[in-house]
Design a protein around this motif. Structure first.
Motif, mmCIF file in Angstrom:
data_model
loop_
_atom_site.group_PDB
_atom_site.id
_atom_site.type_symbol
_atom_site.label_atom_id
_atom_site.label_comp_id
_atom_site.label_asym_id
_atom_site.label_seq_id
_atom_site.Cartn_x
_atom_site.Cartn_y
_atom_site.Cartn_z
ATOM 1 N N GLY A 14 1.817 44.950 9.606
ATOM 2 C CA GLY A 14 3.001 45.711 9.228
ATOM 3 C C GLY A 14 3.541 46.594 10.335
ATOM 4 O O GLY A 14 3.464 46.266 11.515
ATOM 5 N N SER A 15 4.046 47.714 9.932
ATOM 6 C CA SER A 15 4.799 48.613 10.794
ATOM 7 C C SER A 15 3.912 49.526 11.642
ATOM 8 O O SER A 15 2.691 49.534 11.516
ATOM 9 N N ILE A 16 4.584 50.293 12.476
ATOM 10 C CA ILE A 16 3.955 51.385 13.208
ATOM 11 C C ILE A 16 4.396 52.661 12.508
ATOM 12 O O ILE A 16 5.598 52.960 12.447
ATOM 13 N N ARG A 17 3.447 53.401 11.944
ATOM 14 C CA ARG A 17 3.746 54.625 11.192
ATOM 15 C C ARG A 17 3.583 55.827 12.112
ATOM 16 O O ARG A 17 2.539 56.009 12.730
ATOM 17 N N VAL A 18 4.644 56.635 12.211
ATOM 18 C CA VAL A 18 4.642 57.833 13.042
ATOM 19 C C VAL A 18 4.709 59.037 12.113
ATOM 20 O O VAL A 18 5.607 59.128 11.278
ATOM 21 N N THR A 19 3.756 59.947 12.273
ATOM 22 C CA THR A 19 3.715 61.149 11.451
ATOM 23 C C THR A 19 3.598 62.363 12.376
ATOM 24 O O THR A 19 2.720 62.404 13.243
ATOM 25 N N GLY A 20 4.483 63.324 12.183
ATOM 26 C CA GLY A 20 4.489 64.532 13.004
ATOM 27 C C GLY A 20 5.868 64.756 13.595
ATOM 28 O O GLY A 20 6.765 63.924 13.474
ATOM 29 N N ALA A 21 6.027 65.879 14.232
ATOM 30 C CA ALA A 21 7.323 66.256 14.804
ATOM 31 C C ALA A 21 7.526 65.558 16.146
ATOM 32 O O ALA A 21 6.890 65.910 17.136
ATOM 33 N N VAL A 22 8.383 64.546 16.150
ATOM 34 C CA VAL A 22 8.707 63.821 17.382
ATOM 35 C C VAL A 22 10.203 63.602 17.466
ATOM 36 O O VAL A 22 10.913 63.660 16.464
ATOM 37 N N GLU A 23 10.672 63.340 18.671
ATOM 38 C CA GLU A 23 12.045 62.897 18.881
ATOM 39 C C GLU A 23 11.987 61.401 19.112
ATOM 40 O O GLU A 23 11.145 60.916 19.870
ATOM 41 N N LEU A 24 12.877 60.659 18.485
ATOM 42 C CA LEU A 24 12.992 59.226 18.701
ATOM 43 C C LEU A 24 14.337 58.982 19.368
ATOM 44 O O LEU A 24 15.387 59.323 18.809
ATOM 45 N N LEU A 25 14.287 58.413 20.573
ATOM 46 C CA LEU A 25 15.495 58.205 21.364
ATOM 47 C C LEU A 25 15.773 56.725 21.533
ATOM 48 O O LEU A 25 14.844 55.917 21.639
ATOM 49 N N ASP A 26 17.065 56.370 21.604
ATOM 50 C CA ASP A 26 17.429 54.994 21.913
ATOM 51 C C ASP A 26 17.454 54.817 23.432
ATOM 52 O O ASP A 26 17.150 55.752 24.187
ATOM 53 N N GLY A 27 17.807 53.626 23.898
ATOM 54 C CA GLY A 27 17.800 53.327 25.326
ATOM 55 C C GLY A 27 18.759 54.172 26.146
ATOM 56 O O GLY A 27 18.580 54.329 27.352
ATOM 57 N N ALA A 28 19.779 54.740 25.510
ATOM 58 C CA ALA A 28 20.742 55.600 26.203
ATOM 59 C C ALA A 28 20.336 57.069 26.146
ATOM 60 O O ALA A 28 21.027 57.925 26.677
ATOM 61 N N GLY A 29 19.215 57.352 25.479
ATOM 62 C CA GLY A 29 18.747 58.730 25.370
ATOM 63 C C GLY A 29 19.302 59.486 24.184
ATOM 64 O O GLY A 29 19.106 60.693 24.075
ATOM 65 N N ASP A 30 19.994 58.788 23.278
ATOM 66 C CA ASP A 30 20.542 59.435 22.088
ATOM 67 C C ASP A 30 19.486 59.488 20.987
ATOM 68 O O ASP A 30 18.683 58.562 20.834
ATOM 69 N N ASN A 31 19.515 60.576 20.211
ATOM 70 C CA ASN A 31 18.538 60.792 19.145
ATOM 71 C C ASN A 31 18.838 59.986 17.894
ATOM 72 O O ASN A 31 19.984 59.899 17.464
ATOM 73 N N TYR A 32 17.777 59.396 17.321
ATOM 74 C CA TYR A 32 17.831 58.906 15.952
ATOM 75 C C TYR A 32 17.439 60.077 15.073
ATOM 76 O O TYR A 32 16.565 60.865 15.448
ATOM 77 N N GLU A 33 18.051 60.221 13.929
ATOM 78 C CA GLU A 33 17.649 61.253 12.988
ATOM 79 C C GLU A 33 16.443 60.751 12.209
ATOM 80 O O GLU A 33 16.519 59.726 11.528
ATOM 81 N N VAL A 34 15.313 61.435 12.369
ATOM 82 C CA VAL A 34 14.078 61.049 11.682
ATOM 83 C C VAL A 34 13.459 62.279 11.031
ATOM 84 O O VAL A 34 13.680 63.399 11.474
ATOM 85 N N GLY A 35 12.690 62.040 10.001
ATOM 86 C CA GLY A 35 11.966 63.123 9.348
ATOM 87 C C GLY A 35 10.611 63.306 9.999
ATOM 88 O O GLY A 35 10.372 62.865 11.120
ATOM 89 N N SER A 36 9.697 63.904 9.262
ATOM 90 C CA SER A 36 8.371 64.167 9.805
ATOM 91 C C SER A 36 7.468 62.941 9.745
ATOM 92 O O SER A 36 6.361 62.960 10.271
ATOM 93 N N SER A 37 7.917 61.865 9.109
ATOM 94 C CA SER A 37 7.197 60.595 9.165
ATOM 95 C C SER A 37 8.193 59.451 8.957
ATOM 96 O O SER A 37 9.163 59.587 8.216
#
Length: 69
Positions: A14-37
């Motif tokens: 399945g997926s890769i589960r990310v839990t915790g305060a992180v920034e997720l950026l696309d290839g141009a450096g723009d932020n995806y809006e994500v929660g704490s998981s």
């Protein structure tokens, strides 16, 4: 400085589960809006890339890597 621990878990078949305060950026450096998981796609078939939408179950994705000691 007290930082929250970030956990990244590679789920079997399945997926890769990310839990915790992180920034997720696309290839141009723009932020995806994500929660704490959130879950990232590993099978490459999600309609919501980079996020998982459960398609791995439909396509029979199989992968269960293990950390080596």
């Amino acid at each position: 400085m007290d930082q929250e621990k970030v956990t990244i878990k590679i789920n079997d078949n399945g997926s890769i589960r990310v839990t915790g305060a992180v920034e997720l950026l696309d290839g141009a450096g723009d932020n995806y809006e994500v929660g704490s998981s959130f879950s990232l796609c590993r099978c490459g078939q999600s309609e919501k890339k980079p996020f998982c939408d459960g398609t791995h179950k439909k396509v029979g994705f199989e992968s269960a890597p293990r950390a080596k000691e």
